[in-house]
Design a protein around this motif. Structure first.
Motif, short mmCIF file in Angstrom:
data_model
loop_
_atom_site.label_atom_id
_atom_site.label_comp_id
_atom_site.label_asym_id
_atom_site.label_seq_id
_atom_site.Cartn_x
_atom_site.Cartn_y
_atom_site.Cartn_z
N VAL A 144 0.86 -1.18 0.00
CA VAL A 144 0.00 0.00 0.00
C VAL A 144 0.89 1.23 0.00
N ALA A 145 0.62 2.17 -0.89
CA ALA A 145 1.29 3.47 -0.92
C ALA A 145 0.24 4.55 -0.73
N VAL A 146 0.57 5.62 -0.02
CA VAL A 146 -0.43 6.64 0.31
C VAL A 146 0.12 8.03 0.02
N ASP A 147 -0.76 8.89 -0.47
CA ASP A 147 -0.43 10.30 -0.72
C ASP A 147 -1.56 11.12 -0.11
N SER A 148 -1.29 11.80 0.99
CA SER A 148 -2.33 12.50 1.75
C SER A 148 -2.36 13.99 1.44
N THR A 149 -3.50 14.61 1.79
CA THR A 149 -3.73 16.03 1.55
C THR A 149 -3.98 16.73 2.88
N ASN A 150 -3.40 17.91 3.06
CA ASN A 150 -3.59 18.67 4.28
C ASN A 150 -5.02 19.17 4.42
N GLY A 151 -5.43 19.35 5.62
CA GLY A 151 -6.74 19.93 5.91
C GLY A 151 -6.69 20.66 7.24
N THR A 152 -7.80 21.28 7.59
CA THR A 152 -7.88 22.03 8.84
C THR A 152 -9.15 21.62 9.58
N ARG A 153 -9.00 21.44 10.87
CA ARG A 153 -10.14 21.11 11.74
C ARG A 153 -10.48 22.32 12.57
N PHE A 154 -11.72 22.82 12.41
CA PHE A 154 -12.20 23.95 13.18
C PHE A 154 -13.08 23.45 14.32
N GLN A 155 -12.83 23.98 15.52
CA GLN A 155 -13.58 23.54 16.68
C GLN A 155 -13.91 24.72 17.60
N ASP A 307 -17.52 20.97 15.36
CA ASP A 307 -16.31 20.26 14.94
C ASP A 307 -16.45 20.05 13.44
N ILE A 308 -15.63 20.77 12.66
CA ILE A 308 -15.77 20.78 11.20
C ILE A 308 -14.39 20.64 10.57
N LYS A 309 -14.31 19.84 9.51
CA LYS A 309 -13.05 19.65 8.80
C LYS A 309 -13.18 20.15 7.37
N VAL A 310 -12.19 20.91 6.93
CA VAL A 310 -12.19 21.43 5.56
C VAL A 310 -10.89 21.04 4.87
N ALA A 311 -10.95 21.02 3.54
CA ALA A 311 -9.80 20.57 2.75
C ALA A 311 -8.91 21.75 2.40
#
Length: 365
Positions: A144-155, A307-311
Protein backbone atom coordinates in the motif's frame (compact mmCIF):
# COMPACT_ATOMS: atom_id res chain seq x y z
CA UNK A 1 -85.84 -117.60 -27.27
CA UNK A 2 -82.62 -116.01 -26.36
CA UNK A 3 -81.53 -112.60 -27.93
CA UNK A 4 -78.36 -113.36 -29.81
CA UNK A 5 -77.75 -109.79 -31.16
CA UNK A 6 -74.38 -108.12 -30.44
CA UNK A 7 -74.50 -105.54 -27.72
CA UNK A 8 -73.88 -101.95 -28.85
CA UNK A 9 -70.27 -100.75 -28.63
CA UNK A 10 -68.91 -97.23 -27.49
CA UNK A 11 -67.94 -94.99 -30.41
CA UNK A 12 -64.23 -94.74 -30.89
CA UNK A 13 -62.51 -91.24 -30.46
CA UNK A 14 -61.26 -89.80 -33.67
CA UNK A 15 -57.58 -88.93 -33.75
CA UNK A 16 -56.56 -85.59 -35.07
CA UNK A 17 -54.86 -85.66 -38.35
CA UNK A 18 -51.39 -84.27 -38.85
CA UNK A 19 -52.82 -81.10 -40.31
CA UNK A 20 -54.87 -80.42 -37.17
CA UNK A 21 -58.23 -81.63 -38.55
CA UNK A 22 -60.41 -84.20 -36.86
CA UNK A 23 -61.15 -85.98 -40.04
CA UNK A 24 -64.53 -84.36 -40.36
CA UNK A 25 -63.31 -80.99 -41.62
CA UNK A 26 -63.15 -79.38 -38.16
CA UNK A 27 -60.17 -78.12 -36.23
CA UNK A 28 -58.83 -79.72 -33.09
CA UNK A 29 -58.92 -78.21 -29.58
CA UNK A 30 -55.14 -77.98 -29.64
CA UNK A 31 -55.43 -75.22 -32.26
CA UNK A 32 -57.67 -73.25 -29.93
CA UNK A 33 -55.07 -73.36 -27.16
CA UNK A 34 -52.44 -71.93 -29.63
CA UNK A 35 -54.50 -68.79 -30.18
CA UNK A 36 -54.51 -67.97 -26.45
CA UNK A 37 -50.75 -68.49 -26.28
CA UNK A 38 -50.15 -65.96 -29.12
CA UNK A 39 -52.29 -63.37 -27.34
CA UNK A 40 -50.28 -63.81 -24.12
CA UNK A 41 -47.06 -63.35 -26.07
CA UNK A 42 -48.33 -60.03 -27.56
CA UNK A 43 -49.21 -58.69 -24.12
CA UNK A 44 -45.73 -59.54 -22.79
CA UNK A 45 -44.09 -57.72 -25.65
CA UNK A 46 -46.21 -54.60 -25.04
CA UNK A 47 -45.31 -54.67 -21.34
CA UNK A 48 -41.60 -54.96 -22.19
CA UNK A 49 -41.77 -52.06 -24.66
CA UNK A 50 -43.61 -49.91 -22.09
CA UNK A 51 -41.05 -50.68 -19.39
CA UNK A 52 -38.19 -49.77 -21.73
CA UNK A 53 -39.95 -46.53 -22.69
CA UNK A 54 -40.37 -45.57 -19.03
CA UNK A 55 -36.73 -46.37 -18.36
CA UNK A 56 -35.61 -44.14 -21.25
CA UNK A 57 -37.93 -41.39 -20.02
CA UNK A 58 -36.55 -41.54 -16.46
CA UNK A 59 -32.98 -41.48 -17.78
CA UNK A 60 -33.88 -38.41 -19.86
CA UNK A 61 -35.34 -36.68 -16.81
CA UNK A 62 -32.21 -37.48 -14.81
CA UNK A 63 -29.96 -36.07 -17.53
CA UNK A 64 -32.09 -32.93 -17.78
CA UNK A 65 -31.98 -32.40 -14.02
CA UNK A 66 -28.21 -32.93 -13.89
CA UNK A 67 -27.77 -30.45 -16.74
CA UNK A 68 -29.82 -27.82 -14.90
CA UNK A 69 -27.84 -28.31 -11.68
CA UNK A 70 -24.53 -28.13 -13.56
CA UNK A 71 -25.61 -24.96 -15.36
CA UNK A 72 -26.59 -23.30 -12.09
CA UNK A 73 -23.31 -24.27 -10.46
CA UNK A 74 -21.39 -22.99 -13.45
CA UNK A 75 -23.28 -19.69 -13.44
CA UNK A 76 -22.62 -19.06 -9.75
CA UNK A 77 -19.05 -20.30 -9.81
CA UNK A 78 -16.30 -17.70 -9.47
CA UNK A 79 -14.83 -17.67 -12.96
CA UNK A 80 -11.77 -15.85 -11.67
CA UNK A 81 -10.90 -17.70 -8.47
CA UNK A 82 -7.72 -15.78 -7.91
CA UNK A 83 -9.45 -12.40 -7.41
CA UNK A 84 -11.01 -13.07 -3.99
CA UNK A 85 -7.82 -12.56 -1.94
CA UNK A 86 -7.03 -9.34 -3.81
CA UNK A 87 -10.47 -7.88 -3.12
CA UNK A 88 -10.21 -8.86 0.53
CA UNK A 89 -6.80 -7.23 0.74
CA UNK A 90 -8.18 -4.04 -0.83
CA UNK A 91 -11.03 -3.89 1.71
CA UNK A 92 -8.60 -4.40 4.59
CA UNK A 93 -6.25 -1.71 3.25
CA UNK A 94 -9.11 0.80 2.87
CA UNK A 95 -10.33 0.12 6.40
CA UNK A 96 -6.83 0.50 7.83
CA UNK A 97 -6.15 3.78 5.99
CA UNK A 98 -9.53 5.18 7.07
CA UNK A 99 -9.18 4.15 10.70
CA UNK A 100 -5.64 5.53 10.95
CA UNK A 101 -6.82 8.85 9.48
CA UNK A 102 -9.73 9.11 11.92
CA UNK A 103 -7.46 8.27 14.85
CA UNK A 104 -4.83 10.79 13.82
CA UNK A 105 -7.36 13.57 13.27
CA UNK A 106 -9.04 12.81 16.58
CA UNK A 107 -5.92 12.70 18.70
CA UNK A 108 -3.36 14.69 16.74
CA UNK A 109 -2.04 17.87 18.41
CA UNK A 110 0.91 18.55 16.12
CA UNK A 111 1.04 22.22 15.11
CA UNK A 112 2.30 21.56 11.57
CA UNK A 113 0.92 19.63 8.64
CA UNK A 114 4.33 18.14 7.88
CA UNK A 115 4.41 16.32 11.20
CA UNK A 116 0.82 15.18 10.80
CA UNK A 117 1.48 13.90 7.29
CA UNK A 118 4.63 12.10 8.36
CA UNK A 119 2.88 10.31 11.22
CA UNK A 120 -0.11 9.27 9.11
CA UNK A 121 1.81 8.07 6.08
CA UNK A 122 4.36 6.20 8.20
CA UNK A 123 1.49 4.45 10.02
CA UNK A 124 -0.03 3.33 6.73
CA UNK A 125 3.40 2.17 5.57
CA UNK A 126 3.85 0.13 8.76
CA UNK A 127 0.49 -1.56 8.18
CA UNK A 128 1.49 -2.27 4.58
CA UNK A 129 4.76 -3.91 5.68
CA UNK A 130 2.98 -6.12 8.20
CA UNK A 131 0.28 -7.18 5.75
CA UNK A 132 2.91 -7.71 3.05
CA UNK A 133 4.81 -10.18 5.24
CA UNK A 134 1.62 -12.14 5.80
CA UNK A 135 0.97 -12.26 2.04
CA UNK A 136 4.56 -13.32 1.30
CA UNK A 137 4.08 -16.48 3.37
CA UNK A 138 1.54 -17.51 0.75
CA UNK A 139 3.80 -16.57 -2.18
CA UNK A 140 2.00 -13.30 -2.84
CA UNK A 141 3.13 -9.68 -3.07
CA UNK A 142 0.95 -7.00 -1.44
CA UNK A 143 1.67 -3.35 -0.69
CA UNK A 144 0.00 0.00 0.00
CA UNK A 145 1.29 3.47 -0.92
CA UNK A 146 -0.43 6.64 0.31
CA UNK A 147 -0.43 10.30 -0.72
CA UNK A 148 -2.33 12.50 1.75
CA UNK A 149 -3.73 16.03 1.55
CA UNK A 150 -3.59 18.67 4.28
CA UNK A 151 -6.74 19.93 5.91
CA UNK A 152 -7.88 22.03 8.84
CA UNK A 153 -10.14 21.11 11.74
CA UNK A 154 -12.20 23.95 13.18
CA UNK A 155 -13.58 23.54 16.68
CA UNK A 156 -15.27 25.34 19.51
CA UNK A 157 -15.43 23.47 22.81
CA UNK A 158 -17.16 25.97 25.12
CA UNK A 159 -20.87 25.11 24.97
CA UNK A 160 -21.89 28.41 26.61
CA UNK A 161 -20.16 30.62 24.03
CA UNK A 162 -21.93 31.87 20.94
CA UNK A 163 -20.79 30.83 17.48
CA UNK A 164 -18.95 34.00 16.50
CA UNK A 165 -15.27 34.03 15.62
CA UNK A 166 -12.53 35.10 18.02
CA UNK A 167 -13.28 38.74 17.20
CA UNK A 168 -17.00 38.16 17.91
CA UNK A 169 -17.96 38.70 14.28
CA UNK A 170 -21.39 37.12 13.73
CA UNK A 171 -20.85 36.46 10.02
CA UNK A 172 -17.55 34.82 9.16
CA UNK A 173 -15.88 32.27 6.88
CA UNK A 174 -14.16 29.10 8.03
CA UNK A 175 -10.90 28.91 6.11
CA UNK A 176 -9.20 31.34 3.80
CA UNK A 177 -10.23 29.82 0.48
CA UNK A 178 -12.94 27.62 -1.01
CA UNK A 179 -12.36 23.95 -0.32
CA UNK A 180 -14.41 20.86 0.54
CA UNK A 181 -16.09 19.90 3.82
CA UNK A 182 -16.38 16.64 5.71
CA UNK A 183 -17.14 15.25 9.16
CA UNK A 184 -19.03 18.39 10.23
CA UNK A 185 -21.30 18.56 13.29
CA UNK A 186 -22.81 21.11 15.69
CA UNK A 187 -24.30 20.88 19.17
CA UNK A 188 -26.76 23.73 19.75
CA UNK A 189 -28.43 24.80 23.02
CA UNK A 190 -32.16 25.19 22.51
CA UNK A 191 -32.58 27.98 25.07
CA UNK A 192 -30.04 30.14 23.21
CA UNK A 193 -32.06 30.20 19.99
CA UNK A 194 -34.39 33.09 19.16
CA UNK A 195 -37.98 32.28 18.37
CA UNK A 196 -38.82 32.60 14.72
CA UNK A 197 -40.78 30.68 12.14
CA UNK A 198 -40.46 29.28 8.68
CA UNK A 199 -42.02 32.30 6.97
CA UNK A 200 -39.53 34.66 8.60
CA UNK A 201 -36.60 32.44 7.77
CA UNK A 202 -37.62 32.51 4.13
CA UNK A 203 -38.07 36.31 4.24
CA UNK A 204 -41.84 36.22 3.92
CA UNK A 205 -42.57 38.02 7.20
CA UNK A 206 -40.80 40.55 9.39
CA UNK A 207 -40.49 41.10 13.12
CA UNK A 208 -38.19 38.23 14.07
CA UNK A 209 -34.44 37.99 14.53
CA UNK A 210 -32.59 36.25 11.73
CA UNK A 211 -31.59 32.76 12.86
CA UNK A 212 -28.16 31.17 12.97
CA UNK A 213 -27.21 29.40 9.75
CA UNK A 214 -24.42 27.41 8.16
CA UNK A 215 -23.99 28.38 4.50
CA UNK A 216 -22.35 26.34 1.73
CA UNK A 217 -21.40 28.45 -1.31
CA UNK A 218 -20.53 26.88 -4.64
CA UNK A 219 -18.07 29.54 -5.77
CA UNK A 220 -17.98 28.10 -9.30
CA UNK A 221 -21.66 27.36 -9.90
CA UNK A 222 -22.99 30.32 -7.89
CA UNK A 223 -25.49 28.33 -5.79
CA UNK A 224 -25.85 28.49 -1.99
CA UNK A 225 -27.30 25.99 0.48
CA UNK A 226 -28.39 27.14 3.96
CA UNK A 227 -28.89 25.08 7.09
CA UNK A 228 -30.90 27.27 9.51
CA UNK A 229 -31.19 26.45 13.22
CA UNK A 230 -33.86 28.14 15.35
CA UNK A 231 -36.62 27.76 17.93
CA UNK A 232 -39.85 27.42 16.00
CA UNK A 233 -42.40 29.88 17.43
CA UNK A 234 -45.22 27.90 15.81
CA UNK A 235 -44.60 24.79 17.92
CA UNK A 236 -44.19 26.43 21.35
CA UNK A 237 -41.67 25.42 24.04
CA UNK A 238 -37.95 24.92 23.67
CA UNK A 239 -36.98 22.97 20.61
CA UNK A 240 -34.35 22.95 17.91
CA UNK A 241 -35.68 23.21 14.36
CA UNK A 242 -33.37 22.65 11.39
CA UNK A 243 -34.47 24.00 8.02
CA UNK A 244 -32.47 23.19 4.89
CA UNK A 245 -32.89 25.52 1.91
CA UNK A 246 -31.23 24.74 -1.42
CA UNK A 247 -32.35 28.02 -2.99
CA UNK A 248 -35.40 26.44 -4.61
CA UNK A 249 -36.95 24.09 -2.05
CA UNK A 250 -36.89 24.02 1.72
CA UNK A 251 -37.69 21.36 4.31
CA UNK A 252 -37.40 21.23 8.11
CA UNK A 253 -37.08 18.84 11.05
CA UNK A 254 -37.72 19.60 14.73
CA UNK A 255 -36.08 18.11 17.82
CA UNK A 256 -37.70 18.71 21.19
CA UNK A 257 -35.20 19.00 24.03
CA UNK A 258 -32.62 21.24 25.69
CA UNK A 259 -29.91 20.63 23.07
CA UNK A 260 -29.51 19.05 19.68
CA UNK A 261 -26.50 17.44 18.04
CA UNK A 262 -26.80 18.30 14.35
CA UNK A 263 -24.64 16.11 12.14
CA UNK A 264 -24.26 17.83 8.78
CA UNK A 265 -22.39 14.87 7.28
CA UNK A 266 -24.87 12.05 7.84
CA UNK A 267 -27.98 14.24 7.98
CA UNK A 268 -29.20 13.50 11.48
CA UNK A 269 -30.36 15.26 14.67
CA UNK A 270 -29.39 13.47 17.88
CA UNK A 271 -28.79 10.33 15.86
CA UNK A 272 -32.19 10.34 14.14
CA UNK A 273 -32.27 10.84 10.38
CA UNK A 274 -33.61 14.21 9.21
CA UNK A 275 -35.12 14.04 5.73
CA UNK A 276 -34.48 17.76 5.19
CA UNK A 277 -30.77 17.06 4.69
CA UNK A 278 -31.59 15.38 1.38
CA UNK A 279 -31.61 18.95 0.01
CA UNK A 280 -27.98 19.46 1.08
CA UNK A 281 -26.83 17.90 -2.17
CA UNK A 282 -23.58 19.54 -3.17
CA UNK A 283 -22.40 18.99 -6.77
CA UNK A 284 -19.70 16.35 -7.08
CA UNK A 285 -17.60 18.52 -9.38
CA UNK A 286 -17.72 21.41 -6.90
CA UNK A 287 -16.57 19.12 -4.08
CA UNK A 288 -13.91 17.42 -6.19
CA UNK A 289 -12.57 20.80 -7.37
CA UNK A 290 -12.77 22.18 -3.79
CA UNK A 291 -15.05 25.07 -4.78
CA UNK A 292 -17.14 25.06 -1.59
CA UNK A 293 -16.90 27.99 0.82
CA UNK A 294 -18.23 27.38 4.34
CA UNK A 295 -19.69 30.32 6.29
CA UNK A 296 -21.46 31.00 9.58
CA UNK A 297 -24.28 33.56 9.51
CA UNK A 298 -25.72 35.20 12.63
CA UNK A 299 -23.38 33.32 14.93
CA UNK A 300 -24.51 35.53 17.81
CA UNK A 301 -27.97 33.89 17.67
CA UNK A 302 -26.88 30.51 19.07
CA UNK A 303 -24.51 28.99 21.60
CA UNK A 304 -22.88 25.61 21.45
CA UNK A 305 -19.96 23.68 20.04
CA UNK A 306 -18.89 22.50 16.61
CA UNK A 307 -16.31 20.26 14.94
CA UNK A 308 -15.77 20.78 11.20
CA UNK A 309 -13.05 19.65 8.80
CA UNK A 310 -12.19 21.43 5.56
CA UNK A 311 -9.80 20.57 2.75
CA UNK A 312 -7.48 23.49 3.20
CA UNK A 313 -4.32 24.23 5.10
CA UNK A 314 -5.75 27.41 6.60
CA UNK A 315 -3.66 29.99 8.38
CA UNK A 316 -4.09 28.83 11.96
CA UNK A 317 -2.42 31.83 13.52
CA UNK A 318 -3.95 35.21 14.17
CA UNK A 319 -7.04 36.47 15.92
CA UNK A 320 -9.76 34.85 13.77
CA UNK A 321 -8.85 31.36 14.95
CA UNK A 322 -5.73 30.10 16.61
CA UNK A 323 -4.16 26.69 16.90
CA UNK A 324 -5.32 26.12 20.44
CA UNK A 325 -8.36 26.84 22.56
CA UNK A 326 -8.12 29.76 24.97
CA UNK A 327 -9.97 30.37 28.21
CA UNK A 328 -12.91 31.75 26.26
CA UNK A 329 -13.24 28.52 24.31
CA UNK A 330 -13.39 30.47 21.07
CA UNK A 331 -12.87 29.02 17.61
CA UNK A 332 -9.53 27.32 17.10
CA UNK A 333 -7.99 25.26 14.33
CA UNK A 334 -5.60 22.33 14.15
CA UNK A 335 -3.76 20.61 11.31
CA UNK A 336 -5.32 17.38 10.07
CA UNK A 337 -5.24 14.99 7.15
CA UNK A 338 -8.25 15.81 4.98
CA UNK A 339 -8.07 12.98 2.47
CA UNK A 340 -5.65 10.47 1.00
CA UNK A 341 -5.15 8.60 -2.26
CA UNK A 342 -4.30 5.02 -1.38
CA UNK A 343 -2.69 2.87 -4.09
CA UNK A 344 -3.19 -0.84 -3.47
CA UNK A 345 -1.13 -3.52 -5.22
CA UNK A 346 -1.68 -7.27 -4.99
CA UNK A 347 0.05 -9.93 -7.09
CA UNK A 348 -0.10 -13.72 -7.11
CA UNK A 349 0.33 -16.51 -9.63
CA UNK A 350 -3.29 -15.94 -10.71
CA UNK A 351 -3.85 -12.20 -10.33
CA UNK A 352 -2.09 -8.90 -10.88
CA UNK A 353 -4.26 -6.23 -9.23
CA UNK A 354 -3.62 -2.51 -8.78
CA UNK A 355 -6.04 0.30 -7.94
CA UNK A 356 -6.16 3.70 -6.25
CA UNK A 357 -8.97 4.64 -3.85
CA UNK A 358 -9.68 7.96 -2.17
CA UNK A 359 -10.21 8.08 1.59
CA UNK A 360 -12.30 11.04 2.85
CA UNK A 361 -14.59 9.90 5.69
CA UNK A 362 -18.04 11.57 5.90
CA UNK A 363 -17.46 14.08 3.14
CA UNK A 364 -20.47 16.28 2.40
CA UNK A 365 -21.53 16.06 -1.23
Amino acid sequence: MADVRRPPTRPRRQRASSDGSDGTGGRSRRRGRGRNSDFDDDRGQLFLVGALSLAVLFVGFALLLNTAIYTENLATRNTDPGTDPSISYRAAAEDAARELMIRENRNGTDPTWDENTQWYESSVEAWSDSAGLHAARRARVASVAVDSTNGTRFQQTNASRNLTNRNYAADWTLGNNPSAVRDASLTINADSLPETNRSNVLGLTLGFDDPYAVAFDDTDGGNTWHVYVYDDSDTGGDDVTVLVDDGTTEQECTHVGPAAHVDLSNGSINGSACSAFALLDLPDDAVDDEDIRLRFENGDQATGTYDIKVAEGADISGNVYDNEADDDGAAFATAIIYDADVTITYESTDVSYRTTVRIAPEEIR
